[in-house]
Design a protein around this motif. Structure first.
Motif, mmCIF file in Angstrom:
data_model
loop_
_atom_site.group_PDB
_atom_site.id
_atom_site.type_symbol
_atom_site.label_atom_id
_atom_site.label_comp_id
_atom_site.label_asym_id
_atom_site.label_seq_id
_atom_site.Cartn_x
_atom_site.Cartn_y
_atom_site.Cartn_z
ATOM 1 N N MET A 8 -64.623 23.457 -0.957
ATOM 2 C CA MET A 8 -63.623 24.057 -0.079
ATOM 3 C C MET A 8 -62.237 23.774 -0.648
ATOM 4 O O MET A 8 -61.892 22.623 -0.916
ATOM 5 N N GLU A 9 -61.477 24.834 -0.839
ATOM 6 C CA GLU A 9 -60.118 24.710 -1.343
ATOM 7 C C GLU A 9 -59.151 25.274 -0.313
ATOM 8 O O GLU A 9 -59.393 26.335 0.265
ATOM 9 N N LEU A 10 -58.070 24.562 -0.093
ATOM 10 C CA LEU A 10 -57.032 25.034 0.819
ATOM 11 C C LEU A 10 -55.956 25.756 0.020
ATOM 12 O O LEU A 10 -55.459 25.255 -0.979
ATOM 13 N N LYS A 11 -55.622 26.961 0.465
ATOM 14 C CA LYS A 11 -54.534 27.735 -0.139
ATOM 15 C C LYS A 11 -53.523 28.007 0.961
ATOM 16 O O LYS A 11 -53.815 28.725 1.925
ATOM 17 N N LEU A 12 -52.372 27.395 0.837
ATOM 18 C CA LEU A 12 -51.387 27.443 1.904
ATOM 19 C C LEU A 12 -50.986 28.867 2.256
ATOM 20 O O LEU A 12 -50.849 29.728 1.397
ATOM 21 N N LEU A 13 -50.808 29.092 3.565
ATOM 22 C CA LEU A 13 -50.359 30.390 4.063
ATOM 23 C C LEU A 13 -48.843 30.351 4.193
ATOM 24 O O LEU A 13 -48.298 29.630 5.017
ATOM 25 N N ALA A 14 -48.155 31.120 3.369
ATOM 26 C CA ALA A 14 -46.693 31.165 3.416
ATOM 27 C C ALA A 14 -46.237 32.545 2.980
ATOM 28 O O ALA A 14 -46.968 33.291 2.321
ATOM 29 N N ASP A 15 -45.004 32.906 3.364
ATOM 30 C CA ASP A 15 -44.450 34.206 2.990
ATOM 31 C C ASP A 15 -43.855 34.183 1.589
ATOM 32 O O ASP A 15 -44.011 35.124 0.819
ATOM 33 N N VAL A 16 -43.160 33.090 1.268
ATOM 34 C CA VAL A 16 -42.454 32.984 -0.012
ATOM 35 C C VAL A 16 -42.944 31.739 -0.744
ATOM 36 O O VAL A 16 -43.021 30.653 -0.164
ATOM 37 N N GLY A 17 -43.285 31.896 -2.015
ATOM 38 C CA GLY A 17 -43.702 30.763 -2.828
ATOM 39 C C GLY A 17 -42.683 30.494 -3.920
ATOM 40 O O GLY A 17 -42.201 31.426 -4.580
ATOM 41 N N LEU A 18 -42.326 29.230 -4.112
ATOM 42 C CA LEU A 18 -41.338 28.846 -5.122
ATOM 43 C C LEU A 18 -42.041 28.530 -6.444
ATOM 44 O O LEU A 18 -42.976 27.729 -6.474
ATOM 45 N N VAL A 19 -41.586 29.164 -7.517
ATOM 46 C CA VAL A 19 -42.188 28.983 -8.835
ATOM 47 C C VAL A 19 -41.097 28.569 -9.818
ATOM 48 O O VAL A 19 -40.057 29.222 -9.908
ATOM 49 N N GLY A 20 -41.337 27.486 -10.546
ATOM 50 C CA GLY A 20 -40.342 27.043 -11.514
ATOM 51 C C GLY A 20 -40.793 25.798 -12.239
ATOM 52 O O GLY A 20 -41.783 25.162 -11.863
ATOM 53 N N LEU A 21 -40.085 25.455 -13.302
ATOM 54 C CA LEU A 21 -40.367 24.233 -14.037
ATOM 55 C C LEU A 21 -39.950 23.021 -13.205
ATOM 56 O O LEU A 21 -39.213 23.165 -12.230
ATOM 57 N N PRO A 22 -40.417 21.828 -13.571
ATOM 58 C CA PRO A 22 -39.935 20.625 -12.889
ATOM 59 C C PRO A 22 -38.412 20.531 -12.956
ATOM 60 O O PRO A 22 -37.798 20.909 -13.950
ATOM 61 N N ASN A 23 -37.821 20.051 -11.879
ATOM 62 C CA ASN A 23 -36.364 19.887 -11.791
ATOM 63 C C ASN A 23 -35.601 21.207 -11.823
ATOM 64 O O ASN A 23 -34.443 21.243 -12.242
ATOM 65 N N ALA A 24 -36.239 22.285 -11.359
ATOM 66 C CA ALA A 24 -35.545 23.578 -11.293
ATOM 67 C C ALA A 24 -34.746 23.709 -10.003
ATOM 68 O O ALA A 24 -33.990 24.659 -9.840
ATOM 69 N N GLY A 25 -34.921 22.764 -9.071
ATOM 70 C CA GLY A 25 -34.191 22.802 -7.811
ATOM 71 C C GLY A 25 -34.988 23.387 -6.660
ATOM 72 O O GLY A 25 -34.412 23.777 -5.638
ATOM 73 N N LYS A 26 -36.319 23.423 -6.775
ATOM 74 C CA LYS A 26 -37.158 24.014 -5.724
ATOM 75 C C LYS A 26 -37.093 23.201 -4.441
ATOM 76 O O LYS A 26 -36.893 23.750 -3.344
ATOM 77 N N SER A 27 -37.289 21.902 -4.544
ATOM 78 C CA SER A 27 -37.257 21.049 -3.352
ATOM 79 C C SER A 27 -35.866 21.020 -2.728
ATOM 80 O O SER A 27 -35.721 20.976 -1.506
ATOM 81 N N THR A 28 -34.829 21.044 -3.567
ATOM 82 C CA THR A 28 -33.457 21.060 -3.052
ATOM 83 C C THR A 28 -33.198 22.328 -2.255
ATOM 84 O O THR A 28 -32.594 22.289 -1.182
ATOM 85 N N LEU A 29 -33.681 23.461 -2.762
ATOM 86 C CA LEU A 29 -33.508 24.725 -2.045
ATOM 87 C C LEU A 29 -34.272 24.718 -0.730
ATOM 88 O O LEU A 29 -33.742 25.155 0.301
#
Length: 388
Positions: free
Chosen positions: A156-177
């Motif tokens: 069983m794998e969980l795939k999060l249900l969300a409208d927008v997914g953030l894609v980027g390299l580490p330290n691209a500012g995803k968590s900050t955004l």
């Protein structure tokens, strides 16, 4: 410290077998030729998956390695029916996908609260000899055995249900955004792979409207082949309606980095390229207006491009407007209607199954948090990342 976010479990499931029918001939006082009166066996219990919005991870199933349903009871004399085996319900968070652990085949997908899917059906109970009586066969001396159980080891794998997914390299500012747009508070630090597990945030928009944004660990080149943490968490953005690519403004070649991220998604699952895409240039507080204007001209042929700074708030409102417009565009609604066909129901390859079996304990991932002095992401490419 053990993580509470568990998005992968492996469980052996077994339904109940049907009870035996009874072969019995009635013998009572004053009725020596009472005839057949053997009852039917009861049905075996089924294994049923049920969507439950109160769960957000598979943590409650992490140590539940076996799920066995009850067998049906045997039939008895006087046409007594055997008891039915109790069904077993497995509550899972919405967005859980089930695969057969033996061959990697897709089994089912639980997408909404209250949805019930019979994973393994219990065996039917056998008929007693009373059911086989006839004018020419008044004393049948046989009965049916119950149907056998069904057994399957599932992933069983969980795939999060969300409208927008953030894609980027580490330290691209995803968590900050994510922290700037919502009330989510993911860990933010100046070293690669600060984010070790996905985070969800609800982004408020005008007139009490909102949408859900998902932040996953950074993707590095080769993530689709298992490097970095990308392979483990790429599945969490397979359900997103829109992919928000994030590239820092001080990157040497923004277009090349964007194309590398797109290529990693393509190698992981080509169907993800059919999703809407928006490119966000982050950390624009480090750029001047002239450089931003030049970059706009160079990147216009890629997709919709937005320049932002989560620290100063520059471009944040424009980004929210674009995301809302893209999410509610007619083409995106059509995409949502046919999303089940393009969705991630690809079967697991044997290589993926083997890699999952070889993954070490999740506690080892937390050792990455001590690597504050990492100067090059390539140093992490040979590190073995884990799952549960």
């Amino acid at each position: 410290m053990e993580s509470n976010f568990v998005d992968y479990v492996k469980i052996q499931c077994r339904s109940g077998k049907g009870g035996k029918g009874s072969m019995h001939l009635r013998h009572v006082k004053y009725n020596p030729n009472g005839g057949p009166d053997g009852g039917d066996g009861g049905r075996g219990g089924s294994i049923i998956l049920r969507g439950n919005h109160n769960y957000w991870t598979l943590l409650h199933l992490r140590y539940q390695r076996h799920v066995f349903a009850e067998n049906g009871g045997n039939g008895g004399r006087d046409k007594c029916h055997g008891t039915d085996g109790k069904d077993i319900y497995i509550d899972v968070p919405c967005g859980t996908v089930v695969y057969n652990a033996e061959d990697g085949k897709f089994v089912c997908d639980v997408t909404y609260d209250g949805q019930e899917i019979v994973l393994l059906k219990g065996g039917k109970g056998g008929l007693g000899n009373y059911q086989f009586r006839s004018a020419t066969r008044q004393t049948p001396r046989f009965a049916q055995p119950g149907e056998p159980m069904q057994e399957m080891t599932i992933i069983m794998e969980l795939k999060l249900l969300a409208d927008v997914g953030l894609v980027g390299l580490p330290n691209a500012g995803k968590s900050t955004l994510l922290s700037a747009l919502s009330s989510a508070r993911p860990k933010i630090a100046n070293y690669p792979f600060t984010t070790l597990e996905p985070s969800l945030g609800i982004v408020a928009y005008k007139e009490n409207k909102s949408f859900v944004m998902a932040d996953i660990p950074g993707i590095i080149e080769g993530a689709a082949e298992g490097k970095g943490l990308g392979l483990r968490f790429l599945r969490h953005i397979e359900r997103n309606s829109l992919l928000l690519f994030m590239v820092p403004g001080d990157t040497d070649d923004i277009k090349k980095e964007y194309e590398m991220l797109v290529n990693e998604l393509k190698q992981f699952n080509p169907g993800m390229l059919q999703k809407k895409r928006v490119l966000t240039i982050t950390k624009c507080d480090l750029l001047d207006e002239e450089l931003i204007s030049m970059l706009k001209e160079e990147l216009t042929d890629l997709c919709t491009v937005v320049f932002i700074s989560a620290v100063t708030g520059f471009g944040i409102d424009e980004l929210k407007d674009i995301l809302w417009r893209e999410l509610n565009s007619e083409s995106n609604k059509i995409q949502g209607v046919i999303s089940d066909e393009i969705m991630v129901h690809r079967d697991k390859q044997q290589k993926e199954l083997d890699e999952m079996e070889e993954l070490v304990s999740i506690e080892d991932i937390e050792d990455l948090q001590e690597l504050d002095d990492i100067e090059d992401i390539e140093e992490l490419e040979d590190y073995e990342y884990v799952d549960v």
